[in-house]
Design a protein around this motif. Structure first.
Motif, PDB file in Angstrom:
ATOM      1  N   CYS A   1       0.830  -1.210   0.000  1.00 56.89           N
ATOM      2  CA  CYS A   1       0.000   0.000   0.000  1.00 56.89           C
ATOM      3  C   CYS A   1       0.863   1.258   0.000  1.00 56.89           C
ATOM      4  O   CYS A   1       0.552   2.249  -0.680  1.00 56.89           O
ATOM      5  N   GLY A   2       1.976   1.233   0.770  1.00 55.49           N
ATOM      6  CA  GLY A   2       2.877   2.374   0.774  1.00 55.49           C
ATOM      7  C   GLY A   2       3.525   2.595  -0.583  1.00 55.49           C
ATOM      8  O   GLY A   2       3.646   3.739  -1.053  1.00 55.49           O
ATOM      9  N   ALA A   3       3.949   1.503  -1.224  1.00 52.27           N
ATOM     10  CA  ALA A   3       4.565   1.612  -2.553  1.00 52.27           C
ATOM     11  C   ALA A   3       3.564   2.147  -3.578  1.00 52.27           C
ATOM     12  O   ALA A   3       3.922   2.951  -4.450  1.00 52.27           O
ATOM     13  N   PHE A   4       2.312   1.717  -3.445  1.00 48.85           N
ATOM     14  CA  PHE A   4       1.298   2.228  -4.362  1.00 48.85           C
ATOM     15  C   PHE A   4       1.089   3.733  -4.148  1.00 48.85           C
ATOM     16  O   PHE A   4       0.903   4.490  -5.109  1.00 48.85           O
ATOM     17  N   GLY A   5       1.154   4.165  -2.892  1.00 50.35           N
ATOM     18  CA  GLY A   5       1.051   5.596  -2.603  1.00 50.35           C
ATOM     19  C   GLY A   5       2.198   6.382  -3.223  1.00 50.35           C
ATOM     20  O   GLY A   5       2.005   7.492  -3.755  1.00 50.35           O
ATOM     21  N   VAL A   6       3.411   5.821  -3.161  1.00 45.70           N
ATOM     22  CA  VAL A   6       4.570   6.475  -3.787  1.00 45.70           C
ATOM     23  C   VAL A   6       4.370   6.567  -5.299  1.00 45.70           C
ATOM     24  O   VAL A   6       4.681   7.599  -5.929  1.00 45.70           O
ATOM     25  N   LEU A   7       3.848   5.496  -5.902  1.00 46.18           N
ATOM     26  CA  LEU A   7       3.575   5.504  -7.337  1.00 46.18           C
ATOM     27  C   LEU A   7       2.593   6.612  -7.718  1.00 46.18           C
ATOM     28  O   LEU A   7       2.793   7.325  -8.716  1.00 46.18           O
ATOM     29  N   ILE A   8       1.556   6.779  -6.910  1.00 51.28           N
ATOM     30  CA  ILE A   8       0.578   7.840  -7.187  1.00 51.28           C
ATOM     31  C   ILE A   8       1.236   9.215  -7.059  1.00 51.28           C
ATOM     32  O   ILE A   8       0.945  10.144  -7.839  1.00 51.28           O
ATOM     33  N   SER A   9       2.153   9.381  -6.089  1.00 54.48           N
ATOM     34  CA  SER A   9       2.874  10.647  -5.943  1.00 54.48           C
ATOM     35  C   SER A   9       3.710  10.941  -7.187  1.00 54.48           C
ATOM     36  O   SER A   9       3.762  12.083  -7.668  1.00 54.48           O
ATOM     37  N   ILE A  10       4.367   9.922  -7.713  1.00 58.90           N
ATOM     38  CA  ILE A  10       5.180  10.101  -8.920  1.00 58.90           C
ATOM     39  C   ILE A  10       4.297  10.498 -10.102  1.00 58.90           C
ATOM     40  O   ILE A  10       4.624  11.421 -10.865  1.00 58.90           O
ATOM     41  N   LEU A  11       3.168   9.807 -10.242  1.00 59.56           N
ATOM     42  CA  LEU A  11       2.251  10.135 -11.340  1.00 59.56           C
ATOM     43  C   LEU A  11       1.713  11.551 -11.192  1.00 59.56           C
ATOM     44  O   LEU A  11       1.526  12.271 -12.195  1.00 59.56           O
ATOM     45  N   TYR A  12       1.467  11.961  -9.961  1.00 63.91           N
ATOM     46  CA  TYR A  12       0.962  13.314  -9.712  1.00 63.91           C
ATOM     47  C   TYR A  12       1.992  14.364 -10.141  1.00 63.91           C
ATOM     48  O   TYR A  12       1.649  15.393 -10.738  1.00 63.91           O
ATOM     49  N   HIS A  13       3.285  14.097  -9.856  1.00 62.67           N
ATOM     50  CA  HIS A  13       4.335  15.032 -10.241  1.00 62.67           C
ATOM     51  C   HIS A  13       4.583  15.021 -11.745  1.00 62.67           C
ATOM     52  O   HIS A  13       5.162  15.969 -12.286  1.00 62.67           O
ATOM     53  N   LEU A  14       4.181  13.965 -12.409  1.00 62.11           N
ATOM     54  CA  LEU A  14       4.280  13.911 -13.870  1.00 62.11           C
ATOM     55  C   LEU A  14       3.065  14.551 -14.538  1.00 62.11           C
ATOM     56  O   LEU A  14       2.862  14.393 -15.747  1.00 62.11           O
ATOM     57  N   LYS A  15       2.263  15.250 -13.748  1.00 62.94           N
ATOM     58  CA  LYS A  15       1.093  15.991 -14.234  1.00 62.94           C
ATOM     59  C   LYS A  15      -0.029  15.080 -14.751  1.00 62.94           C
ATOM     60  O   LYS A  15      -0.873  15.518 -15.527  1.00 62.94           O
ATOM     61  N   ILE A  16      -0.001  13.843 -14.332  1.00 61.50           N
ATOM     62  CA  ILE A  16      -1.108  12.939 -14.668  1.00 61.50           C
ATOM     63  C   ILE A  16      -2.226  13.169 -13.659  1.00 61.50           C
ATOM     64  O   ILE A  16      -1.974  13.196 -12.449  1.00 61.50           O
ATOM     65  N   PRO A  17      -3.460  13.353 -14.089  1.00 62.42           N
ATOM     66  CA  PRO A  17      -4.562  13.712 -13.166  1.00 62.42           C
ATOM     67  C   PRO A  17      -5.011  12.546 -12.279  1.00 62.42           C
ATOM     68  O   PRO A  17      -6.045  11.928 -12.512  1.00 62.42           O
ATOM     69  N   VAL A  18      -4.211  12.258 -11.261  1.00 60.45           N
ATOM     70  CA  VAL A  18      -4.541  11.152 -10.357  1.00 60.45           C
ATOM     71  C   VAL A  18      -5.220  11.635  -9.079  1.00 60.45           C
ATOM     72  O   VAL A  18      -5.714  10.824  -8.292  1.00 60.45           O
TER      73      VAL A  18
END
Length: 299
Positions: free
Chosen positions: A30-47
């Motif tokens: 779950c923590g790793a998935f949260g990190v993945l969402i943070s990365i996608l957010y910084h890549l300007k993907i609307p997550v």
């Protein structure tokens, strides 16, 4: 059976007996998935989707977890009450057998000792029966070889031992070593032993309904994987850590319920059945070392 009470912080950081080992992989996921969402957010993907917080209201999930934990603890506590009743009933029945049954012949005392050892054997056999383990050497020392061999092929050993004790009591009544009132009192205590055996079997063989357990797990996973989408806009790179902490809390509560719903095993949080049986054996040995006053007078 009493454990040393640890200081508060030492107890809070203790790994042994906790559910960390059972849930840490899911928490890390779950923590790793949260990190993945943070990365996608910084890549300007609307997550970032705060509206997903309304999909599974926290109060609904909380109530489900509380019901799960309370139900599991009720099973744990009922198992403890059953074993407490078994201990007390064995003590009472052993005391009545040792004091009340007349010794008319020299071998009568040996037969009484054998009956008291069968009471201890009932407790040990119940422990093994609930753990689905075969008859072992602990029982061999408590009964004649013929009974031990018979016990190895019986489906319900404690019930067979209860039959032997009942048969012994009936024999003593037929020999006029006890009266009808004493026989009735002892048989009632024996019935209580069998009743508590049945209650333990009911706990063991009536698990949490499968549909409820599956649905709760599905909701937990859904909540934990939707959480990063809700909080990433506010927490940014902290999303992974917070997601891991929230999943640790929720998955830990669910794991505690799973841990204690069967209280008869070997886990740290299960009932100390080995210690209970050892105490039971020690109590009976102490009783055998005493000589009732009425038997001293007869001599």
């Amino acid at each position: 059976m009493l454990e040393k009470r640890l200081p508060w912080f030492e107890s809070a950081l203790q790994i042994k007996g906790s559910v960390i080992a059972a849930i840490y992989k899911r928490v890390l996921l779950c923590g790793a998935f949260g990190v993945l969402i943070s990365i996608l957010y910084h890549l300007k993907i609307p997550v970032s989707q705060p509206i997903l917080g309304t999909v599974i209201p926290s109060i609904v999930l909380g109530l489900l977890l509380v019901f799960r934990t309370n139900t599991a603890y009720e099973r744990f506590w009922e198992g403890r009450k059953c074993w407490g009743a078994i201990i007390n009933t064995i003590r009472n029945l052993a005391r009545q057998i040792w004091v009340s049954i007349d010794e008319k012949e020299l071998e009568d005392k040996d037969h009484k000792i054998e009956a008291l050892n069968l009471l201890v054997a009932f407790g040990i056999a119940t422990k093994l029966h609930l753990r689905n383990e075969p008859i072992n050497s602990d029982l061999e020392a408590l009964m004649p070889d013929s009974k031990y061999i018979t016990l190895k092929i019986i489906n319900n050993p404690p019930l067979e031992i209860a039959f032997w004790i009942s048969d012994y009591l009936q024999q003593q009544y037929n020999r006029n070593c006890i009266n009808s009132y004493q026989l009735t009192s002892m048989q009632e205590l024996l019935n209580m032993l069998v009743d508590n055996l049945g209650a333990c079997e009911r706990i063991l063989r009536t698990p949490m309904p499968l549909a409820y357990a599956i649905h709760l797990k599905q909701l937990l996973l859904l909540y934990c994987f939707l959480l990063p989408f809700q909080i990433v806009q506010s927490l940014d790179w902290w999303t992974g850590l917070i997601s891991a902490l929230v999943s640790f809390t929720l998955l830990g509560i669910e794991a505690i319920g799973l841990e204690i719903e069967n209280p008869f095993g070997y886990d740290e949080n299960d009932l100390p059945l080995d210690a209970i049986c050892t105490t039971m054996k020690r109590n009976i040995d102490d009783l055998i070392s005493l000589t009732p006053t009425v038997h001293k007078l007869h001599k």
